[in-house]
Design an enzyme around this catalytic site. Structure first.
Site, PDB file in Angstrom:
ATOM      1  N   ASN A 222       6.353   7.108  -5.920  1.00 32.39           N
ATOM      2  CA  ASN A 222       5.566   6.176  -6.713  1.00 32.39           C
ATOM      3  C   ASN A 222       6.326   5.790  -7.987  1.00 32.39           C
ATOM      4  OD1 ASN A 222       2.775   5.034  -6.699  1.00 32.39           O
ATOM      5  ND2 ASN A 222       2.851   5.782  -8.795  1.00 32.39           N
ATOM      6  N   ASP A 319       4.343  -2.024  -3.301  1.00 35.00           N
ATOM      7  CA  ASP A 319       3.684  -1.560  -4.529  1.00 35.00           C
ATOM      8  C   ASP A 319       3.619  -0.050  -4.431  1.00 35.00           C
ATOM      9  OD1 ASP A 319       2.688  -3.463  -6.592  1.00 35.00           O
ATOM     10  OD2 ASP A 319       1.901  -4.513  -4.844  1.00 35.00           O
ATOM     11  N   ASP A 320       2.932   0.564  -5.386  1.00 34.15           N
ATOM     12  CA  ASP A 320       2.732   2.009  -5.345  1.00 34.15           C
ATOM     13  C   ASP A 320       4.044   2.756  -5.128  1.00 34.15           C
ATOM     14  OD1 ASP A 320       0.173   1.011  -5.468  1.00 34.15           O
ATOM     15  OD2 ASP A 320      -0.556   2.000  -3.695  1.00 34.15           O
ATOM     16  N   HIS A 321       4.236   3.316  -3.937  1.00 29.54           N
ATOM     17  CA  HIS A 321       5.414   4.159  -3.693  1.00 29.54           C
ATOM     18  C   HIS A 321       6.612   3.331  -3.244  1.00 29.54           C
ATOM     19  CE1 HIS A 321       1.824   6.633  -3.217  1.00 29.54           C
ATOM     20  NE2 HIS A 321       2.559   7.649  -3.618  1.00 29.54           N
ATOM     21  N   TRP A 322       6.841   2.244  -3.925  1.00 28.54           N
ATOM     22  CA  TRP A 322       7.939   1.366  -3.504  1.00 28.54           C
ATOM     23  C   TRP A 322       9.293   1.845  -4.031  1.00 28.54           C
ATOM     24  CZ3 TRP A 322      11.320  -2.063  -6.156  1.00 28.54           C
ATOM     25  CH2 TRP A 322      11.259  -1.968  -7.547  1.00 28.54           C
TER      26      TRP A 322
END
Lengths: 729, 729
Positions: A222, A319-322
């Site tokens: 993340n 997004d997030d854990h990109w």
């Protein structure tokens, strides 16, 4: 001239919800959904799974099995934190590492030897405290430092496990999930984790015969999001592009094998500023990004291969854990993702998704999410919320970007049942879905008319962070505002870094370079501007006819007695207090008339503008000023032209000003005006292949506008509030 | 309670003018003059000289004899200049040294070897160009540089003679003196010049038997004032406190003998920013100041001895050629000056004169000067001017300072005949002269009631530049505005530098330290704040009960992950873009109520304020904010207190705010209010020796105010516009 029919079906992903099957069918029909997804917190019933829709199933590989995580607490994800500073009042200092942090998010890593992996700093002297002068007591959890100097400020860099995965934590707290289990993020850097993850994934795929698309959320790490003691301050640090969460002793050891040198905790902690995307990345940090990217692609590909072997498609949620995926890196295509989904509020976020190469399907997750409240806690699907208006407001900005660069699908996320009380929202989505499909179909086989030259945005990050800036929209961050304007303007935009500039890799069709941001930021470029080769190169390029548009503090750093290192091109510089006794030349401000200012009515608002900008050349033409500080100016240097803007804020008027400034800097002002709306609240795109002209109204009022075609004929059109018109011309 | 009589005679110096004898007598009577002076451009007739007044004669020793100057052109004063930058477009660059400069002010020094004394810089690479790569052609006057790099920026540091003395040049041009001879400044650093000057002075004194006071204007070196090509930009550089004009190869050689090391041209040119008073002085520059000060005092004393031997008094004009005299240096008393005259617009300038030790008589030269136009070219004694109002406006600010620290005399300068058409002005001066004498008499034997503690202003210059800041009032320069407020407030104010702080030399009665200015300025302190000993010392001092008031960017420099190095004391810090991803704590603003804010109505205006100031401690109390940025706050640290203000502008409301802030920081708020006016447009001073209470009205309206005595009794009083009341209480 006729208005064409709008498409009515497909390209829409609906969040299904078990227990609300009738609502699911009803909305799928109205919104034209051809795919149904689950969300974090919802499941799909058998009835939904077997209704003939494409099924998307989300999986976040780092929080798949909390039992395994609990059994492997040494393989939870970690990050470096800097303890809150403690002032010495005598010759010892005691530090509680997690004081001020959210103890439900972090747990101190006591597995790996503190003296090997941690560092103590005297931030007052700027020196590290040698390891023999501090101890960690595993029983008390405290670090004690000896031989401290009175009133010096001491901090500890330490490793913490994350014991609550950040996105899950956010959803849990936002949606009041009460005593639902806290999911912990496991780190796939370890071979044992990788084996477990791949095995789990295979079984998970087997268990989901109906699933057509596996939506990874996203890969493994993340973005940085450090929470604080909720009694004091909820969020301490957040950076959508930062790699803080990728650290572990294991990874650090692997890094030193790969790169031939070692990183320290301070490389990540950086005096407590961490490795923010806003700051010019060091070579060491770029090496770390490269190392992590390499790992994420390599192991990510193994996961995607498993999905493909199961006959399903793999989509990435951008997004997030990109972190580590870097969709604009050369390596990205090696993932072999089939699709990419990006949640978007804005135009530039739509372009961020649309511009990625190496995936077949691109899909936007629109806002508002079907959550009771928005990201900032504002009401959406609760009393006081107006999700229909929110939706339209986001959409008008996204729509203009999609006219320039299309995506394939749109969709929503969250709890479907929340829309029941908001019929306006249902109707708004129905309409925008129709608009989306029409635009998509127009763009698929055709490129809209655009300027006959490219615009390059120069930052320290360059192509790697195309259309990204700091991630989401940060109000007032000049480059964010600029790329939001650019996202819907008729320019082919590329992002370049200082290495591109030095390598002479500028394609010949680039006619304008934009440099925008505050001094010493990654966006402006900071110390890169001390590099004489950079200055030579860009001066030469402009001297030979290039255009340069500088916004806020372009090319700024204290060096050689000036602040804007390109003040010879820009014709302005900024007084930051180092040369106060130098008198600044008087100037007069031209009123109206200049090509750039033609559509400006009243005063342009550029947000929190840069002040104390003075004229540094006899030939500078000042087009706007405030309190004696230049706000808009132009300057010629040999065959080239430059424009300076003291700030920027995305607005119809400023978007037009930027549009004109880019044309002027390129020396192409005679070509301006074709397929451009007379009314700045409207914009248009002409598709030469189909002969269609799309006119959009970005305002909540009906607008009249006229558009000039290539032959100089004018088309007059009226567009409804937030409306769209599609004409054959 | 009665109003006492005002004094009517003496303490006033009138500018006489030959040919206007009747006017001279008439104004001497009305204004109570006891002395008459000449001015630059006027003479006194025998009639005036023998009328029984004390006669002041002005002499500027460096422009006494243009014939001698012409015969000794190698002994004119010099300075280093940096040529305007030239960009290389090939492998050679040609520089015309004086391009862009006023060629009537400067002439290139071709006597001293350019390769020894000049330097060429590539400002793009930051490197000096070696002497074998450039040549000076004495015939063409041009410097040519070989082996230049394309698009690099080249500059030349060179020595120029000043062929027109700056003040004479200014008077000449301002007053349209046409073809009157341009006076050239000779440099007394040479033994030959010294011999000539002393001889001339002896004769000059002999020729003036009626002269009682020799007014030196001032000693030898004018403040820096570089003029430009009048077609382009009249003034290029001006700094009232800078030593640029003291340079010559001779002096540089003497310096290296005295100090044991050599200075270079770049020590003075400093990338074109020169040695501005606004910038933190380097150790090398301070050594130069010390060297020049030593010379000026040594030779200056010889001149004053000659005056004393002639039975006359020697006064110094503390302006113009004051460089090297440093009235606040320890050495100053060695001059043995009898008096000091200071031209003043403001309160702090009055304090600057009044605070000097080692001279018996202090005299203020009031504005407006009897010139047709003011310093900025505005009309004064011409059509459109209102010299009476100007005079009153200046006087109300000067008057409040004189209530705190008296001087002995006042006077005017210029052409007396100009007042003929301005009877209001004559009346205004008559009234203020009476006020002045009354205040002077009250203060002579008595000190007014003041706070029971001292306030120390901490800058890089410290005591050496007490009450000086950058010289004249610079609008918006925070420290200028602060010392203007302080000049009339009831505090004993001292100025300290970082060495004083480190030496622990703070007297025990200092209870508050003020640090005010922009980051990296001499006023804020710049890199001094990286010194851990400074941080230890001041933290310790505050922790033990000291008060700290920080204004604008106090203690600011980028170091250790923070910007305000005393953010732990202040409770606030400033985000300058290096830690944008760190979330800043939310805060709420207290409405009213706090002791500091008691007299604030509406929003305080602090001028061009510092923004992005955030709360850095849980305990910070925010008293005013704008756009989320802290404007006024307080914070406790152990036993000490701090106040932060985001800017400052001299105004009645802000002066009161500062008054309160200093009391609060000192922990003395209970003592506040005694002998303080309720109405912020009025101020008062109570003289315990005589039992007199002076109440002044600083506003152009009549004001009612009440004053509380030490027993809590209230005195109610009404004061006329700009008026004064003197009461027995």
């Amino acid at each position: 001239m006729t208005t064409i029919d709008l498409a009515t079906k497909g390209g829409f992903t609906l969040p299904g919800e078990a227990g609300y099957e009738n609502l699911t069918w009803q909305l799928a029909e109205r919104w034209g959904a051809d795919a149904i997804r689950d969300s974090d917190g919802t499941t799909l019933s058998d009835e939904i799974l077997s209704a003939g829709f494409d099924i998307y199933s989300t999986i976040c590989l780092v929080r798949i099995d909390n039992e395994w995580a609990r059994a492997n607490m040494d393989k939870l994800q970690q990050n470096y934190l800097m303890s809150h500073p403690v002032f010495a009042e005598g010759d010892t200092v005691c530090i509680d590492p997690l004081s001020g942090y959210f103890r439900e998010q972090f747990s101190v890593n006591t597995h790996d030897d503190p003296h090997t992996w941690w560092q103590v700093f005297d931030r007052t002297s700027g020196e590290e405290v040698s390891a023999d002068r501090w101890d960690f007591d595993a029983n008390t959890g405290l670090v004690s430092i000896r031989g401290t100097e009175e009133w010096h400020r001491y901090t500890l860099n330490f490793l913490a496990y994350r014991i609550w995965e950040a996105i899950s934590m956010y959803n849990h707290i936002t949606n009041d999930w009460g005593d639902r289990e806290h999911l912990m993020p496991i780190d796939p850097i370890y071979p044992e984790t990788q084996a477990f993850v791949l095995g789990y994934l295979k079984q998970w795929l087997q268990d989901r015969p109906r699933t057509k698309v596996v939506r990874f959320t996203s890969m493994f790490y993340n973005f940085a999001w450090f929470w604080g003691d909720p009694e004091k301050q909820r969020t301490l640090y957040s950076d959508w592009g930062a790699y803080d969460n990728t650290v572990s002793p294991y990874a650090l050891r692997e890094f030193s094998k790969a790169k031939g040198y070692e990183l320290t905790s301070e490389d990540f902690v950086n005096n407590g500023s961490y490795c923010s995307s806003h700051n010019v990345p060091s070579r060491r940090y770029l090496d770390w990004i490269d190392f992590v990217n390499d790992f994420v692609v390599t192991f990510g590909r193994k996961c995607i291969d498993v999905v493909h072997e199961a006959g399903k498609k793999a989509y990435m949620f951008y997004d997030d854990h990109w972190i580590g995926t870097e969709p604009y890196s050369e390596q990205f295509q090696e993932f072999a993702f089939d699709g990419m989904i990006k949640c978007v509020f804005n135009g530039f976020e739509a372009r961020k998704c649309a511009g990625v190469r190496g995936v077949e399907t691109k899909e936007l997750r629109l806002h508002p999410y079907l959550f009771p409240t928005g990201l900032k806690g504002e009401p959406t699907f609760t009393e006081g919320g107006n999700p229909a208006l929110d939706c339209k407001t986001f959409w008008v900005n996204i729509r203009r970007a999609l006219l320039r660069e299309p995506v394939d699908r749109i969709g929503l996320g969250g709890y479907l049942h929340l829309v029941e009380d908001f019929p306006d929202f249902v109707k708004a989505v129905e309409e925008l879905a129709q608009e989306f499909r029409t635009i998509r179909d127009l763009c698929r086989s055709d490129r809209p008319h655009a300027a006959p030259f490219k615009v390059a945005v120069l930052t320290s990050w360059g192509k790697l962070r195309s259309w990204i800036c700091s991630g989401h929209m940060i109000q007032g961050l000049e480059l964010n505002e600029i790329i939001e304007s650019l996202s819907g303007l008729p320019f082919d935009v590329v992002f370049i870094d200082f290495d591109d500039l030095l390598a002479g890799d500028l394609s010949e069709d680039i006619r304008v370079i934009v440099n925008c941001g505050r001094a010493y930021s990654a966006w402006s470029g900071g110390s890169h501007w001390e590099n004489q080769r950079v200055l030579e190169r860009i001066t030469d390029w402009v001297a030979k006819g290039g255009g340069f548009v500088g916004v806020a503090e372009p090319s700024a750093c204290e060096y050689g007695g000036q602040f804007f290192q390109l003040s010879h091109l820009l014709g302005v510089d900024r007084e930051i207090g180092r040369s106060l006794s130098r008198e600044k030349p008087a100037f007069s401000t031209e009123s109206g008339g200049h090509f750039i200012m033609k559509d400006v009515k009243g005063e342009t608002g550029f947000g929190q503008e840069v002040g104390n900008v003075f004229v540094a050349s006899q030939d500078t033409r000042v087009l706007a000023e405030r309190d004696g500080s230049v706000r808009v100016s132009t300057h010629g240097f040999r065959a080239g032209r430059s424009v300076y803007l003291s700030g920027f804020r995305f607005s119809p008027q400023n978007t037009r000003l930027l549009h004109r400034a880019l044309y002027w800097a390129a020396g192409h002002e005679r070509g301006f005006g074709v397929w451009t709306c007379s009314n700045i609240h409207t914009e248009c795109a002409y598709y030469p292949g189909s002969g269609k002209l799309v006119v959009i109204n970005n305002s909540p009022q009906a607008e009249e506008t006229s558009i000039c075609d290539a032959q100089g004929n004018r088309v007059e059109v009226r567009v409804e509030p937030f409306g769209i018109r599609i004409l054959d011309v």
